[in-house]
Design a protein around this motif. Structure first.
Motif, PDB file in Angstrom:
ATOM      1  N   HIS A 160      50.032  49.934  43.846  1.00 45.87           N
ATOM      2  CA  HIS A 160      48.584  49.761  43.702  1.00 45.87           C
ATOM      3  C   HIS A 160      48.279  49.420  42.241  1.00 45.87           C
ATOM      4  N   ILE A 161      47.821  48.214  42.007  1.00 44.40           N
ATOM      5  CA  ILE A 161      47.461  47.825  40.632  1.00 44.40           C
ATOM      6  C   ILE A 161      46.182  48.523  40.210  1.00 44.40           C
ATOM      7  N   PHE A 162      45.175  48.527  41.075  1.00 40.86           N
ATOM      8  CA  PHE A 162      43.996  49.388  40.891  1.00 40.86           C
ATOM      9  C   PHE A 162      43.356  49.635  42.250  1.00 40.86           C
ATOM     10  N   GLN A 163      42.585  50.730  42.333  1.00 42.44           N
ATOM     11  CA  GLN A 163      41.986  51.146  43.594  1.00 42.44           C
ATOM     12  C   GLN A 163      40.510  51.483  43.410  1.00 42.44           C
ATOM     13  N   ASP A 164      39.707  51.057  44.376  1.00 46.15           N
ATOM     14  CA  ASP A 164      38.280  51.416  44.453  1.00 46.15           C
ATOM     15  C   ASP A 164      37.551  51.243  43.114  1.00 46.15           C
ATOM     16  N   VAL A 165      37.672  50.052  42.554  1.00 49.20           N
ATOM     17  CA  VAL A 165      37.001  49.740  41.289  1.00 49.20           C
ATOM     18  C   VAL A 165      35.658  49.087  41.593  1.00 49.20           C
ATOM     19  N   SER A 166      34.588  49.604  40.993  1.00 47.30           N
ATOM     20  CA  SER A 166      33.246  49.051  41.195  1.00 47.30           C
ATOM     21  C   SER A 166      32.552  48.917  39.848  1.00 47.30           C
ATOM     22  N   PRO A 181      47.888  49.475  28.269  1.00 47.24           N
ATOM     23  CA  PRO A 181      48.696  48.368  28.818  1.00 47.24           C
ATOM     24  C   PRO A 181      49.086  48.619  30.270  1.00 47.24           C
ATOM     25  N   SER A 182      49.109  47.544  31.047  1.00 48.57           N
ATOM     26  CA  SER A 182      49.495  47.580  32.466  1.00 48.57           C
ATOM     27  C   SER A 182      48.552  48.422  33.307  1.00 48.57           C
ATOM     28  N   THR A 187      44.341  41.682  35.774  1.00 50.10           N
ATOM     29  CA  THR A 187      44.212  41.477  37.221  1.00 50.10           C
ATOM     30  C   THR A 187      42.754  41.548  37.659  1.00 50.10           C
ATOM     31  N   LEU A 188      41.987  42.467  37.079  1.00 48.97           N
ATOM     32  CA  LEU A 188      40.565  42.568  37.415  1.00 48.97           C
ATOM     33  C   LEU A 188      39.811  41.308  37.006  1.00 48.97           C
ATOM     34  N   LEU A 189      40.073  40.816  35.798  1.00 54.25           N
ATOM     35  CA  LEU A 189      39.391  39.607  35.336  1.00 54.25           C
ATOM     36  C   LEU A 189      39.764  38.402  36.194  1.00 54.25           C
ATOM     37  N   LEU A 190      41.015  38.313  36.573  1.00 54.96           N
ATOM     38  CA  LEU A 190      41.449  37.211  37.441  1.00 54.96           C
ATOM     39  C   LEU A 190      40.786  37.304  38.811  1.00 54.96           C
ATOM     40  N   ALA A 191      40.619  38.522  39.305  1.00 51.68           N
ATOM     41  CA  ALA A 191      39.965  38.700  40.605  1.00 51.68           C
ATOM     42  C   ALA A 191      38.502  38.273  40.538  1.00 51.68           C
ATOM     43  N   LEU A 192      37.819  38.604  39.444  1.00 52.15           N
ATOM     44  CA  LEU A 192      36.414  38.228  39.300  1.00 52.15           C
ATOM     45  C   LEU A 192      36.253  36.721  39.125  1.00 52.15           C
ATOM     46  N   ALA A 193      37.239  36.072  38.512  1.00 56.90           N
ATOM     47  CA  ALA A 193      37.172  34.622  38.292  1.00 56.90           C
ATOM     48  C   ALA A 193      37.781  33.835  39.438  1.00 56.90           C
ATOM     49  N   ALA A 194      38.158  34.527  40.530  1.00 51.15           N
ATOM     50  CA  ALA A 194      38.756  33.893  41.718  1.00 51.15           C
ATOM     51  C   ALA A 194      40.037  33.144  41.375  1.00 51.15           C
ATOM     52  N   ARG A 195      40.836  33.729  40.482  1.00 52.98           N
ATOM     53  CA  ARG A 195      42.107  33.116  40.107  1.00 52.98           C
ATOM     54  C   ARG A 195      43.269  34.065  40.356  1.00 52.98           C
ATOM     55  N   LEU A 196      43.100  34.971  41.279  1.00 48.27           N
ATOM     56  CA  LEU A 196      44.133  35.954  41.569  1.00 48.27           C
ATOM     57  C   LEU A 196      45.315  35.304  42.287  1.00 48.27           C
ATOM     58  N   ASP A 197      46.520  35.766  41.975  1.00 41.05           N
ATOM     59  CA  ASP A 197      47.728  35.247  42.618  1.00 41.05           C
ATOM     60  C   ASP A 197      47.640  35.498  44.123  1.00 41.05           C
TER      61      ASP A 197
END
Length: 299
Positions: A160-166, A181-182, A187-197
């Motif tokens: 789990h990279i992160f869980q239940d983040v709001s 670090p880590s 990963t959060l910024l990539l998810a918000l910018a729709a660039r997640l792997d």
């Protein structure tokens, strides 16, 4: 003697008053001439009005110019007046831009980003199997093939990279994201910018002004900039910036400036001449290059 002294004092006072009147009349005359020149520009059709502006020469003379034909000396003079010292004048320059927009009541579009119950999970190797060695590379290929054929179960661990983040990112504010670090910041910024792997498992809800990812194109309003930016090694810093200015385009700047000019015309408002020249220059990528990067660059 007293009478003569009185006469001389009176004469001096008259001369001072006369000089003040002449100076004041000269200023009023210059202001009137500038107002007349601006009124002539305002009478032009929209397309022509977007090209014409008032430019103050280094000698203080105000003339009507075509922003498409700014000379080298004029460009330097404009930059010198707008931002003489970056540390001191940058904020003043931005405030002048905002003041011009606010005077006519134009509301700039804003974006509010909300994210609820975000979860990002991954399947990853751990220990020595996670090292980028040639042996691990070959083993991963074989394991991937066997996993796809359902012959061998995956030995990767579920992480789990992160869980239940709001949270909410408000417009017009600077948001600082802190974490060790880590911890999942990137990963959060990539998810918000729709660039997640696509290999990562993502769940949760992200909205832009209340619209989901299926209704909104975040790539048009949000960008993720890597820590290590990539540049063309053969280009100089000036050429890199000039190239970036050209390929970014101008978006809706022309339509925005046309609406701004229309409202100023209706309200009989005369903007700051230097700010007007700058905004009319930025409506075209080729003009931006010519003004802020005086030397031509052809990729």
């Amino acid at each position: 003697m007293e009478g003569g002294g009185s006469f001389r004092n009176g004469s001096s006072s008259i001369c001072r008053d006369s000089d003040a009147d002449i100076f004041s009349n000269s200023l009023h005359k210059e202001d009137d001439e500038e107002a007349l020149k601006w009124a002539a520009i305002q009478k032009l059709p929209t397309v022509s009005r977007m090209r014409k502006a008032l430019f103050t020469s280094p000698e203080g003379e105000v003339n009507e110019i075509d922003v498409h034909k700014l000379g080298l000396q004029e460009r330097r003079a404009l930059l010198e007046r707008l931002i003489r010292t970056a540390e001191e004048d940058n904020e003043k320059f931005l405030l002048k831009l905002r003041e011009r927009i606010d005077r006519v009541g134009i509301d700039l579009p804003t974006i509010e980003v909300r994210f609820e119950n975000l979860n990002v999970e991954a399947e990853a190797s751990v220990g020595t199997r996670a090292l980028p060695t040639f042996a691990n590379f070959m083993v991963n290929i074989v394991e991937g093939l066997l996993n796809s054929l359902h012959i061998l179960q995956s030995r990767k661990q579920h992480i789990h990279i992160f869980q239940d983040v709001s949270g909410i990112i408000k417009p017009g504010r600077m948001t600082l994201l802190l974490g060790p670090p880590s911890s999942g910041k990137t990963t959060l910024l990539l998810a918000l910018a729709a660039r997640l792997d696509p290999k990562l498992k993502f769940s949760g809800k992200v909205t832009y002004n209340g619209h989901g990812m299926d209704e909104f194109v975040p790539q048009r309003t949000a960008a993720y900039v890597n820590q290590n930016d990539l540049h063309i090694a053969e280009l100089t810093v000036r050429e890199t910036l000039a190239f970036s200015a050209r390929v970014q385009g101008v978006g809706t700047r022309y339509d925005f400036l046309a609406e701004l000019s229309r409202r100023e015309k209706e309200a009989n408002i005369m903007p700051d001449p230097d700010i007007d020249v700058y905004m009319k220059v930025t409506k075209s990528p080729s003009l931006v290059r010519n003004v802020f990067f005086p030397f031509d660059f052809h990729p």
